[in-house]
Design an enzyme around this catalytic site. Structure first.
Site, PDB file in Angstrom:
ATOM      1  N   GLU A 109     -12.346 -31.648  46.232  1.00  0.00           N
ATOM      2  CA  GLU A 109     -11.451 -32.791  46.548  1.00  0.00           C
ATOM      3  C   GLU A 109     -10.446 -32.795  45.483  1.00  0.00           C
ATOM      4  O   GLU A 109      -9.344 -33.037  45.826  1.00  0.00           O
ATOM      5  CB  GLU A 109     -12.102 -34.256  46.742  1.00  0.00           C
ATOM      6  CG  GLU A 109     -13.118 -34.276  48.004  1.00  0.00           C
ATOM      7  CD  GLU A 109     -12.129 -34.272  49.376  1.00  0.00           C
ATOM      8  OE1 GLU A 109     -11.001 -34.540  49.342  1.00  0.00           O
ATOM      9  OE2 GLU A 109     -12.475 -33.642  50.393  1.00  0.00           O
ATOM     10  N   SER A 195     -11.891 -12.886  37.354  1.00  0.00           N
ATOM     11  CA  SER A 195     -11.559 -12.755  38.803  1.00  0.00           C
ATOM     12  C   SER A 195     -11.578 -11.581  39.561  1.00  0.00           C
ATOM     13  O   SER A 195     -12.018 -11.618  40.670  1.00  0.00           O
ATOM     14  CB  SER A 195     -10.029 -13.380  38.796  1.00  0.00           C
ATOM     15  OG  SER A 195      -9.950 -14.740  38.759  1.00  0.00           O
ATOM     16  N   HIS A 304     -16.055 -17.891  48.194  1.00  0.00           N
ATOM     17  CA  HIS A 304     -14.716 -17.835  48.882  1.00  0.00           C
ATOM     18  C   HIS A 304     -14.027 -19.027  48.179  1.00  0.00           C
ATOM     19  O   HIS A 304     -14.480 -20.038  48.029  1.00  0.00           O
ATOM     20  CB  HIS A 304     -14.690 -17.859  50.075  1.00  0.00           C
ATOM     21  CG  HIS A 304     -15.490 -16.475  50.586  1.00  0.00           C
ATOM     22  ND1 HIS A 304     -15.476 -15.232  50.295  1.00  0.00           N
ATOM     23  CD2 HIS A 304     -16.593 -16.328  51.370  1.00  0.00           C
ATOM     24  CE1 HIS A 304     -16.341 -14.294  50.713  1.00  0.00           C
ATOM     25  NE2 HIS A 304     -16.701 -15.244  51.719  1.00  0.00           N
ATOM     26  N   SER A 305     -12.640 -19.052  48.222  1.00  0.00           N
ATOM     27  CA  SER A 305     -11.955 -19.980  47.565  1.00  0.00           C
ATOM     28  C   SER A 305     -11.388 -21.056  48.030  1.00  0.00           C
ATOM     29  O   SER A 305     -11.243 -21.323  49.514  1.00  0.00           O
ATOM     30  CB  SER A 305     -10.889 -19.264  46.709  1.00  0.00           C
ATOM     31  OG  SER A 305      -9.874 -18.655  47.877  1.00  0.00           O
TER      32      SER A 305
END
Length: 414
Positions: A109, A195, A304-305
């Protein structure tokens, strides 16, 4: 989820019977002295000769079976597979999963609110983290991809450390140099996440080879990666070096069926990632990643992003199944309820407490100063080379000329 494990006699938990068989495609002068029909000297293979063509087809090769201990109701189907963990350990497993899940929801959030730039949730993968971490020793070295926060939770990475890293403030271990969720901890033997996909895989094998060369070593390396990363060339190099060098490494593939929006069947055909293990000469097991005891047992045997919206390619019904009856937390709670080790009231209080801690820490972390901007030039080299000194000087001159555009009070003074 698949474990690709190269077994070693020196590794503490692997019996010698599971050592990987290796063939070498080397031809020596002695090969001329061996009968032509002797397969033991055929370069690159160890197989019998046949007089009729025998084409091996994918559909004729049995798939690697999926190992599980608990069904969705938390019932252990084969009592011989019960790891018989103590109540204390199982309660820690559930608390770690709930803590990770609660922190995920709040930080997700935060990213959606623009308070942090990036976040990767771990929903549905809690058992793979906690089950594997519980089976390892803290001295074992971890190379994560970016969705292994539960391993750090198990090893004692604090809520403050998680949130300081995501907010990149002056108390972040990485000094604000990394994107959010790119955790690392030297104290906990967890290599800082980077990354690019799959770069950690050959690095992990290299570290394992270094362990192998140490006298009296009893450490191993665990490398986590996703099925999408397994499509990178680095993955194949890692598999081959792990096998040919007999490295004490566990290659842990978290396969959730999608590499962001690309489904597995579009990435490869055949028997998935697990099917590659035997071909490379690596002992392999495929495990139900929602079953914390199955993951735990498999690790002991083998010793996953936010930029992605999965609802665009996954059916809502499928997501509902994996977040309810096939949820790792749901299964473990069912198991514990049958033991009398869990009740809804205690969980509610625990979630409230964790949520309160996370929200309080976010309020503190986002108010902390950023580290000095010159830190971006530090820690790469033991002594800063001339070209970086020149770049740092240029940056400082730029900031001095444009003070009106920078809030220098946000940087921690040096």
């Amino acid at each position: 989820m698949s474990f690709l494990r190269n077994s070693l006699k020196l590794f503490r938990t692997v019996p010698s019977a599971t050592r990987t068989f290796r063939c070498f495609a080397s031809q020596s002068s002695q090969s001329n002295q061996v009968p032509l029909d002797d397969p033991s000297r055929f370069p690159g293979a160890h197989a019998p000769f046949v007089s009729v063509p025998n084409l091996t087809l994918p559909e004729n090769v049995a798939p690697v079976p999926i190992y599980r201990v608990m069904n969705r109701d938390g019932v252990i189907e084969d009592p011989s597979q019960d790891p018989n963990l103590s109540q204390e350990v199982v309660e820690k497993m559930l608390r770690s999963m709930i803590s990770l899940n609660t922190m995920d929801k709040i930080l997700y959030e935060s990213q959606r609110q623009g308070r942090i730039s990036f976040y990767m949730t771990n929903f549905g993968e809690e058992a793979s983290h906690i089950g594997s971490a519980a089976a390892l020793e803290n001295q074992d070295l971890i190379y994560g991809q970016y969705r292994e926060a539960g391993v750090l939770v198990w090893r004692g990475f604090s809520i403050q450390q998680f949130i300081d890293q995501c907010y990149g403030n002056s108390d972040d271990i990485g000094k604000g140099k990394q994107m959010p969720v790119h955790y690392g901890s030297k104290d906990l033997n967890f290599v800082t996440i980077s990354s690019p996909l799959a770069t950690q895989m050959p690095q992990a094998v290299g570290a394992a080879y270094a362990f192998k060369r140490e006298p009296n070593n009893d450490r191993c390396v665990v490398c986590y990666f996703g099925e999408g990363a397994a499509s990178e060339g680095d993955a194949h190099a890692a598999f081959n070096f792990a096998a040919t060098l007999d490295c004490p490494v566990i290659l842990f593939c978290r396969n959730n069926g999608f590499a962001i929006s690309t489904p597995s069947h579009e990435q490869y055909v055949g028997d998935g990632i697990a099917g590659r293990g035997p071909a490379y000469g690596i002992a392999t097991i495929r495990v139900d990643g929602t079953d914390v005891f199955a993951v735990y047992n498999a690790m002991k045997v083998s010793h996953h992003s936010t930029s992605d919206d999965s609802t665009a390619y996954r059916k809502a019904e499928e997501l509902e199944v994996w977040s309810t009856v096939e949820s790792p937390i749901y299964k473990l709670k069912n198991y514990m309820a049958k033991k009398g080790w869990w009740n809804e009231e205690s969980e509610t209080e625990y979630v409230k407490d964790i949520r309160k801690q996370v929200l309080k820490q976010i309020n503190v972390s986002e108010k902390k100063q950023k580290d000095y901007y010159g830190e971006m030039f530090q820690d790469v080299y033991e002594e800063m080379p001339q070209h970086l000194k020149e770049q740092l000087k240029q940056l400082e001159e730029h900031v001095a000329r444009n003070k009106q555009h920078y809030n220098l009070s946000e940087f921690k003074s040096k």
